[in-house]
Design a protein around this motif. Structure first.
Motif, PDB file in Angstrom:
ATOM      1  N   LYS A 143       0.890  -1.241  -0.215  1.00 15.64           N
ATOM      2  CA  LYS A 143       0.223  -0.032   0.143  1.00 15.64           C
ATOM      3  C   LYS A 143       0.851   1.262  -0.034  1.00 15.64           C
ATOM      4  CE  LYS A 143      -1.747   1.385   4.052  1.00 15.64           C
ATOM      5  NZ  LYS A 143      -2.596   1.526   5.029  1.00 15.64           N
ATOM      6  N   GLY A 144       0.484   2.061  -0.769  1.00 15.97           N
ATOM      7  CA  GLY A 144       1.437   3.496  -1.004  1.00 15.97           C
ATOM      8  C   GLY A 144       2.428   3.273  -1.891  1.00 15.97           C
ATOM      9  N   VAL A 145       2.717   2.295  -2.342  1.00 16.60           N
ATOM     10  CA  VAL A 145       3.947   2.150  -3.392  1.00 16.60           C
ATOM     11  C   VAL A 145       3.366   1.998  -4.963  1.00 16.60           C
ATOM     12  CG1 VAL A 145       5.900   0.850  -3.816  1.00 16.60           C
ATOM     13  CG2 VAL A 145       5.257   1.390  -1.472  1.00 16.60           C
ATOM     14  N   TYR A 146       3.693   2.436  -5.752  1.00 18.01           N
ATOM     15  CA  TYR A 146       3.249   2.421  -7.251  1.00 18.01           C
ATOM     16  C   TYR A 146       4.452   2.084  -8.331  1.00 18.01           C
ATOM     17  CZ  TYR A 146      -0.277   4.901  -4.552  1.00 18.01           C
ATOM     18  OH  TYR A 146      -1.108   5.186  -3.470  1.00 18.01           O
ATOM     19  N   ALA A 147       3.987   2.317  -9.453  1.00 19.08           N
ATOM     20  CA  ALA A 147       4.948   1.978 -10.564  1.00 19.08           C
ATOM     21  C   ALA A 147       6.078   2.850 -10.698  1.00 19.08           C
ATOM     22  CB  ALA A 147       3.968   1.925 -11.903  1.00 19.08           C
ATOM     23  N   LYS A 148       5.795   4.211 -10.221  1.00 17.85           N
ATOM     24  CA  LYS A 148       6.768   4.996 -10.333  1.00 17.85           C
ATOM     25  C   LYS A 148       7.980   4.716  -9.301  1.00 17.85           C
ATOM     26  CE  LYS A 148       8.535   9.337 -11.457  1.00 17.85           C
ATOM     27  NZ  LYS A 148       7.824  10.415 -11.321  1.00 17.85           N
ATOM     28  N   ASP A 149       7.632   3.813  -7.869  1.00 21.05           N
ATOM     29  CA  ASP A 149       8.756   3.437  -7.350  1.00 21.05           C
ATOM     30  C   ASP A 149       9.432   2.411  -7.912  1.00 21.05           C
ATOM     31  OD1 ASP A 149       7.794   5.249  -5.079  1.00 21.05           O
ATOM     32  OD2 ASP A 149       6.056   4.356  -4.996  1.00 21.05           O
ATOM     33  N   ILE A 150       8.764   1.594  -8.674  1.00 18.87           N
ATOM     34  CA  ILE A 150       9.538   0.440  -9.236  1.00 18.87           C
ATOM     35  C   ILE A 150      10.411   0.973 -10.023  1.00 18.87           C
ATOM     36  CG2 ILE A 150       9.167  -1.408 -10.867  1.00 18.87           C
ATOM     37  CD1 ILE A 150       6.307  -2.019 -10.057  1.00 18.87           C
ATOM     38  N   ILE A 151      10.322   1.749 -11.046  1.00 21.67           N
ATOM     39  CA  ILE A 151      11.336   2.235 -11.981  1.00 21.67           C
ATOM     40  C   ILE A 151      12.399   3.238 -11.128  1.00 21.67           C
ATOM     41  CG2 ILE A 151      10.049   4.332 -12.728  1.00 21.67           C
ATOM     42  CD1 ILE A 151      12.422   1.924 -14.920  1.00 21.67           C
ATOM     43  N   LEU A 152      11.948   4.048 -10.239  1.00 22.32           N
ATOM     44  CA  LEU A 152      12.899   4.495  -9.391  1.00 22.32           C
ATOM     45  C   LEU A 152      13.881   4.002  -8.508  1.00 22.32           C
ATOM     46  CD1 LEU A 152      10.748   7.965  -8.267  1.00 22.32           C
ATOM     47  CD2 LEU A 152      12.744   7.817  -9.876  1.00 22.32           C
ATOM     48  N   TYR A 153      13.389   2.793  -8.103  1.00 21.88           N
ATOM     49  CA  TYR A 153      14.210   1.824  -7.290  1.00 21.88           C
ATOM     50  C   TYR A 153      15.034   1.189  -8.305  1.00 21.88           C
ATOM     51  CZ  TYR A 153      15.345  -1.972  -4.149  1.00 21.88           C
ATOM     52  OH  TYR A 153      16.226  -2.944  -3.563  1.00 21.88           O
ATOM     53  N   LEU A 154      14.873   0.587  -9.465  1.00 22.56           N
ATOM     54  CA  LEU A 154      15.760  -0.080 -10.474  1.00 22.56           C
ATOM     55  C   LEU A 154      16.840   0.693 -10.816  1.00 22.56           C
ATOM     56  CD1 LEU A 154      13.038  -1.809 -12.590  1.00 22.56           C
ATOM     57  CD2 LEU A 154      14.927  -2.930 -11.306  1.00 22.56           C
ATOM     58  N   ILE A 155      16.551   2.005 -11.010  1.00 23.41           N
ATOM     59  CA  ILE A 155      17.636   2.936 -11.537  1.00 23.41           C
ATOM     60  C   ILE A 155      18.485   3.359 -10.372  1.00 23.41           C
ATOM     61  CG2 ILE A 155      17.896   5.231 -12.649  1.00 23.41           C
ATOM     62  CD1 ILE A 155      15.277   5.098 -14.046  1.00 23.41           C
TER      63      ILE A 155
END
Length: 456
Positions: free
Chosen positions: A175-187
């Motif tokens: 909850k509170g974590v989104y697609a934007k967080d996925i790609i930012l984390y990968l980078i």
């Protein structure tokens, strides 16, 4: 040996050239905007050449357009670029989603919303975030102005086929974590160049569970990982999104072909990255490229090189600080990364019943007029306005400061855009990349907060 999804689409479009050498690709769709097309059109004029396929070329106005008074363009260069594209579209028979029209918006919003973006296509645009369209199972990539002219004249482009990198993402997003967080984390984990020389195929149960809007957010930022291409297997979610859109009139005929667009089980990838999002936290960037980011509760890292030192100096921050220590002045909800209707809904759920902090200037810029109208029909415009947000007209806006929307020098901005480079949002602007939910919560609280504790 099986083929990857990328291989299948690529090979179908090769007109000439051997594997390992530059190959001539046929281009199915050419999207253009006012910034990178003028010289290319002029090149056609000088050589007395026609536009090869005006029916496969579509224009919109986005980078330079004002978002308050859209027809009052004070900057001479911006006005020249806009009027030049309008004239070129008329002269060469190109359909343009013009200023104030129902479909006008950011180029990477207009393509999907109109149904121009479809699985299996090759799609190019003179814009680095063209990989966005790869979320539909298309090969989509940004090109330079000379390449724009080449496509104008020939509807083809010479390209060298990249290697294949599979990013397999699984687990349920907290909850509170989104697609934007996925790609930012990968980078953040792998760097701004880990995708260089590769086409990134995003796979896994997490990707399958995402909406098309969320998938586009991830592919949009493939370029920030150093890749020209991001791609995802089209599925029922994709087909349902495309169905019924104005330029998807061949839907029933095409869907059987689209269902064949997947990586074979025995396909060999040159590299594989695996990611479990079950424990993923909201992400915040602290520095001056997308790699310089942390989990919300993680202190900013120690200085390891001159780039870090320069970034800390520019941002006015220090190692050991946390995201919650940043004194924000601006919040920007918009850009081709996060200005879709689901992004606005996500933010409005946090904003509703609250008010923007007195120290914050907060603006919402829908990525297209289609999104703006849908938001208004849902009453989201009232939610944002009553909370103290400014709701603007569609455009690239504050993402790149190529228009009147800019962050003042030295001010920190929570931004849903894709780049936090020096001066990206205005001279001396300090940009922090986050999800729409994080940006909305920051607008209310005047600083970053753990959005996981805010989302209902």
């Amino acid at each position: 040996m099986g083929q990857t999804l990328f291989d299948k689409v690529w090979d179908k479009h090769v007109l000439h050239g051997n594997v390992g050498d530059p190959q001539l690709l046929y281009i199915d769709l050419h999207l253009i905007h006012e910034v990178t097309s003028a010289q290319a059109f002029e090149g056609l004029r000088i050589q007395n050449r026609r536009l090869r396929r005006p029916d496969l070329t579509f224009a919109t106005l986005d980078h330079n357009v004002p978002t308050v008074d859209i027809f009052n363009i004070k900057d001479e260069i911006a006005n020249k670029q806009i009027t030049t594209l309008q004239k070129n579209a008329k002269d060469f028979g190109v359909h343009i989603f013009d200023m104030g029209s129902d479909e006008q918006g950011i180029v990477h919003m207009v393509g999907p919303e109109t149904g121009l973006t479809q699985p299996g296509k090759t799609i190019v645009c003179g814009d680095s975030h063209t990989a966005t369209h790869g979320a539909f199972g298309a090969i989509a990539f940004g090109i330079g102005t000379s390449e724009v002219e080449h496509v104008f004249a020939t509807q083809t482009l010479w390209q060298t086929k990249p290697k294949n990198l599979k990013i397999d993402i699984n687990g349920n997003l907290p909850k509170g974590v989104y697609a934007k967080d996925i790609i930012l984390y990968l980078i953040n984990q792998y760097g701004v160049d880990f995708g260089t020389g590769y086409a990134l195929e995003f796979t896994g149960e997490t990707i399958k569970s995402l909406s098309m809007e969320a998938r586009m957010t991830i592919c949009n930022m493939a370029i920030e990982a150093g890749a020209k291409y991001g791609i995802m297997q089209p599925d029922e979610t994709t087909f349902e999104y495309v169905k019924g859109r104005p330029y998807a009139d061949n839907f029933e005929r095409s869907i059987s072909e689209w269902k064949q667009l997947y990586s074979d089980k025995d396909a060999i990838f040159d590299k594989v990255i695996e990611m479990d999002v079950s424990e993923l936290e909201p992400q915040v960037t602290w520095g001056t490229n997308p790699e310089m980011g942390v989990n919300f509760n993680t202190p900013f890292p120690e200085i390891k090189d001159s780039n870090d030192e320069r970034a800390y100096q520019y941002m006015g921050l220090e190692p050991g600080q946390k995201a919650e220590d940043i004194e924000l002045g601006y919040v920007f909800l918009g850009s081709c990364t996060n200005a879709r209707i689901t992004d606005l809904i996500e933010a409005s759920n946090i904003v509703k019943g609250n008010h923007v902090h007195p120290n914050i200037t907060a603006i919402v810029v829908p990525g297209s007029r289609t999104v703006k109208k849908e938001a208004e029909s849902m009453g989201l415009d009232k939610v944002f306005k009553e909370a103290g947000f400014e709701l603007r007209e569609p455009g690239c806006s504050m993402c790149l400061g190529m228009n009147p929307d800019q962050v003042p020098e030295g001010v920190h901005c929570a931004s849903t855009s894709n780049r936090n480079f020096e001066g990206r949002q205005g001279k001396g602007a300090r940009t922090h990349l986050v999800s729409p939910a994080m940006a909305a919560a920051a607008a209310i609280n005047g600083r970053f907060v753990d959005v996981r504790k805010v989302v209902v």
